[in-house]
Design a protein around this motif. Structure first.
Motif, PDB file in Angstrom:
ATOM      1  N   CYS A  60       0.834  -1.208   0.000  1.00 25.43           N
ATOM      2  CA  CYS A  60       0.000   0.000   0.000  1.00 25.43           C
ATOM      3  C   CYS A  60       0.866   1.255   0.000  1.00 25.43           C
ATOM      4  CB  CYS A  60      -0.926   0.012   1.210  1.00 25.43           C
ATOM      5  SG  CYS A  60      -2.259  -1.188   1.101  1.00 25.43           S
ATOM      6  N   LEU A  61       1.965   1.213   0.735  1.00 29.21           N
ATOM      7  CA  LEU A  61       2.853   2.363   0.760  1.00 29.21           C
ATOM      8  C   LEU A  61       3.481   2.597  -0.609  1.00 29.21           C
ATOM      9  CD1 LEU A  61       4.409   4.515   2.467  1.00 29.21           C
ATOM     10  CD2 LEU A  61       6.186   2.783   2.678  1.00 29.21           C
ATOM     11  N   VAL A  62       4.052   1.554  -1.182  1.00 32.60           N
ATOM     12  CA  VAL A  62       4.719   1.693  -2.482  1.00 32.60           C
ATOM     13  C   VAL A  62       3.693   1.918  -3.591  1.00 32.60           C
ATOM     14  CG1 VAL A  62       6.151   0.492  -4.178  1.00 32.60           C
ATOM     15  CG2 VAL A  62       6.724   0.372  -1.761  1.00 32.60           C
ATOM     16  N   GLY A  63       2.598   1.188  -3.551  1.00 24.21           N
ATOM     17  CA  GLY A  63       1.563   1.342  -4.568  1.00 24.21           C
ATOM     18  C   GLY A  63       0.807   2.654  -4.453  1.00 24.21           C
ATOM     19  N   GLY A  64       0.788   3.227  -3.258  1.00 23.90           N
ATOM     20  CA  GLY A  64       0.080   4.484  -3.063  1.00 23.90           C
ATOM     21  C   GLY A  64       0.841   5.696  -3.548  1.00 23.90           C
ATOM     22  N   LEU A  65       2.153   5.550  -3.707  1.00 20.81           N
ATOM     23  CA  LEU A  65       2.946   6.694  -4.170  1.00 20.81           C
ATOM     24  C   LEU A  65       2.550   7.169  -5.566  1.00 20.81           C
ATOM     25  CD1 LEU A  65       6.460   5.870  -2.736  1.00 20.81           C
ATOM     26  CD2 LEU A  65       4.908   7.705  -2.055  1.00 20.81           C
ATOM     27  N   PRO A  66       2.414   6.289  -6.554  1.00 19.02           N
ATOM     28  CA  PRO A  66       1.963   6.779  -7.865  1.00 19.02           C
ATOM     29  C   PRO A  66       0.587   7.437  -7.796  1.00 19.02           C
ATOM     30  CG  PRO A  66       2.862   4.580  -8.087  1.00 19.02           C
ATOM     31  CD  PRO A  66       2.780   4.873  -6.630  1.00 19.02           C
ATOM     32  N   LEU A  67      -0.289   6.892  -6.964  1.00 16.63           N
ATOM     33  CA  LEU A  67      -1.608   7.489  -6.791  1.00 16.63           C
ATOM     34  C   LEU A  67      -1.491   8.878  -6.163  1.00 16.63           C
ATOM     35  CD1 LEU A  67      -4.669   7.098  -7.048  1.00 16.63           C
ATOM     36  CD2 LEU A  67      -4.624   6.090  -4.757  1.00 16.63           C
ATOM     37  N   LEU A  68      -0.623   9.015  -5.181  1.00 15.66           N
ATOM     38  CA  LEU A  68      -0.402  10.309  -4.546  1.00 15.66           C
ATOM     39  C   LEU A  68       0.126  11.324  -5.558  1.00 15.66           C
ATOM     40  CD1 LEU A  68      -0.207  12.040  -1.929  1.00 15.66           C
ATOM     41  CD2 LEU A  68       2.149  11.221  -1.771  1.00 15.66           C
ATOM     42  N   PHE A  69       1.108  10.911  -6.359  1.00 12.29           N
ATOM     43  CA  PHE A  69       1.667  11.833  -7.358  1.00 12.29           C
ATOM     44  C   PHE A  69       0.654  12.157  -8.457  1.00 12.29           C
ATOM     45  CE2 PHE A  69       5.909  10.078  -5.901  1.00 12.29           C
ATOM     46  CZ  PHE A  69       6.218  11.210  -5.176  1.00 12.29           C
ATOM     47  N   PHE A  70      -0.256  11.233  -8.724  1.00 10.80           N
ATOM     48  CA  PHE A  70      -1.296  11.489  -9.729  1.00 10.80           C
ATOM     49  C   PHE A  70      -2.338  12.463  -9.195  1.00 10.80           C
ATOM     50  CE2 PHE A  70      -5.440  10.363 -11.592  1.00 10.80           C
ATOM     51  CZ  PHE A  70      -5.176  10.666 -12.920  1.00 10.80           C
ATOM     52  N   LEU A  71      -2.741  12.266  -7.944  1.00  7.05           N
ATOM     53  CA  LEU A  71      -3.794  13.105  -7.371  1.00  7.05           C
ATOM     54  C   LEU A  71      -3.306  14.501  -6.981  1.00  7.05           C
ATOM     55  CD1 LEU A  71      -5.638  10.469  -5.152  1.00  7.05           C
ATOM     56  CD2 LEU A  71      -6.367  11.406  -7.353  1.00  7.05           C
ATOM     57  N   VAL A  72      -2.017  14.630  -6.674  1.00  8.59           N
ATOM     58  CA  VAL A  72      -1.465  15.926  -6.285  1.00  8.59           C
ATOM     59  C   VAL A  72      -0.372  16.285  -7.285  1.00  8.59           C
ATOM     60  CG1 VAL A  72      -0.458  17.266  -4.402  1.00  8.59           C
ATOM     61  CG2 VAL A  72      -1.922  15.315  -3.880  1.00  8.59           C
ATOM     62  N   PRO A  73      -0.729  16.895  -8.417  1.00  5.69           N
ATOM     63  CA  PRO A  73       0.251  17.155  -9.474  1.00  5.69           C
ATOM     64  C   PRO A  73       1.398  18.086  -9.053  1.00  5.69           C
ATOM     65  CG  PRO A  73      -1.978  17.726 -10.192  1.00  5.69           C
ATOM     66  CD  PRO A  73      -2.064  17.295  -8.776  1.00  5.69           C
ATOM     67  N   GLU A  74       1.172  18.913  -8.036  1.00  2.00           N
ATOM     68  CA  GLU A  74       2.240  19.801  -7.581  1.00  2.00           C
ATOM     69  C   GLU A  74       3.441  19.017  -7.057  1.00  2.00           C
ATOM     70  OE1 GLU A  74      -0.952  20.250  -5.743  1.00  2.00           O
ATOM     71  OE2 GLU A  74      -1.604  21.218  -7.593  1.00  2.00           O
ATOM     72  N   LEU A  75       3.182  17.841  -6.519  1.00  2.00           N
ATOM     73  CA  LEU A  75       4.274  17.023  -5.992  1.00  2.00           C
ATOM     74  C   LEU A  75       5.185  16.513  -7.109  1.00  2.00           C
ATOM     75  CD1 LEU A  75       2.508  14.921  -3.211  1.00  2.00           C
ATOM     76  CD2 LEU A  75       4.037  16.865  -2.932  1.00  2.00           C
ATOM     77  N   ARG A  76       4.599  16.307  -8.295  1.00  2.00           N
ATOM     78  CA  ARG A  76       5.406  15.807  -9.414  1.00  2.00           C
ATOM     79  C   ARG A  76       6.465  16.804  -9.833  1.00  2.00           C
ATOM     80  NH1 ARG A  76       0.929  14.080 -13.583  1.00  2.00           N
ATOM     81  NH2 ARG A  76      -0.424  15.135 -12.139  1.00  2.00           N
ATOM     82  N   SER A  77       6.172  18.066  -9.722  1.00  2.00           N
ATOM     83  CA  SER A  77       7.121  19.080 -10.175  1.00  2.00           C
ATOM     84  C   SER A  77       7.954  19.656  -9.026  1.00  2.00           C
ATOM     85  CB  SER A  77       6.380  20.204 -10.895  1.00  2.00           C
ATOM     86  OG  SER A  77       5.447  20.793 -10.017  1.00  2.00           O
ATOM     87  N   ALA A  78       7.682  19.230  -7.795  1.00  2.00           N
ATOM     88  CA  ALA A  78       8.432  19.747  -6.642  1.00  2.00           C
ATOM     89  C   ALA A  78       9.877  19.239  -6.674  1.00  2.00           C
ATOM     90  CB  ALA A  78       7.749  19.312  -5.350  1.00  2.00           C
TER      91      ALA A  78
END
Length: 123
Positions: A60-78
């Motif tokens: 869940c931790l590892v699989g949740g990271l892509p979901l987190l980056f998808f749902l919060v696009p600001e994190l992708r560019s941080a």
């Protein structure tokens, strides 16, 4: 009469019945009797549930990271220390999480085995 009361021994008619000899539980386990199988099966199921829990937690931790980056696009560019945050998380923070999960598993598995040994010795 001498005044001294006569002693009478009262016994149960079942005193001659054969008693089941008590064996230590370790003998039951070593000889792989039905009772030993029940105890060992219980330990194996406990350890399996623990393994499933730790693996599910890490998945869940590892699989949740892509979901987190998808749902919060600001994190992708941080950026963190000049590196993209997703790379820092994947390269630097996942491994400590795996080490923590492994430590949790070993700690709990040893506790389960100590509890099992106490149970076996107590019987």
């Amino acid at each position: 009469m001498t005044g001294k009361p006569r002693r009478v021994v009262v016994t149960s008619p079942r005193t001659a019945a054969a008693r089941r000899p008590r064996h230590p539980l370790t003998r039951e386990i070593d000889e792989q009797t039905r009772l030993g199988e029940v105890y060992m099966g219980s330990l194996v199921r406990t350890q399996f549930r623990l393994a499933l829990f730790v693996c599910t937690l890490l998945a869940c931790l590892v699989g949740g990271l892509p979901l987190l980056f998808f749902l919060v696009p600001e994190l992708r560019s941080a950026q963190l220390l000049g590196l993209p945050l997703p790379w820092v998380v994947l390269a630097g923070l996942i491994y400590p999480a795996f080490i923590a999960g492994a430590w949790l598993y070993v700690w709990q598995a040893e506790r389960n085995e100590r509890d099992f040994a106490d149970l076996v010795e107590r019987r």
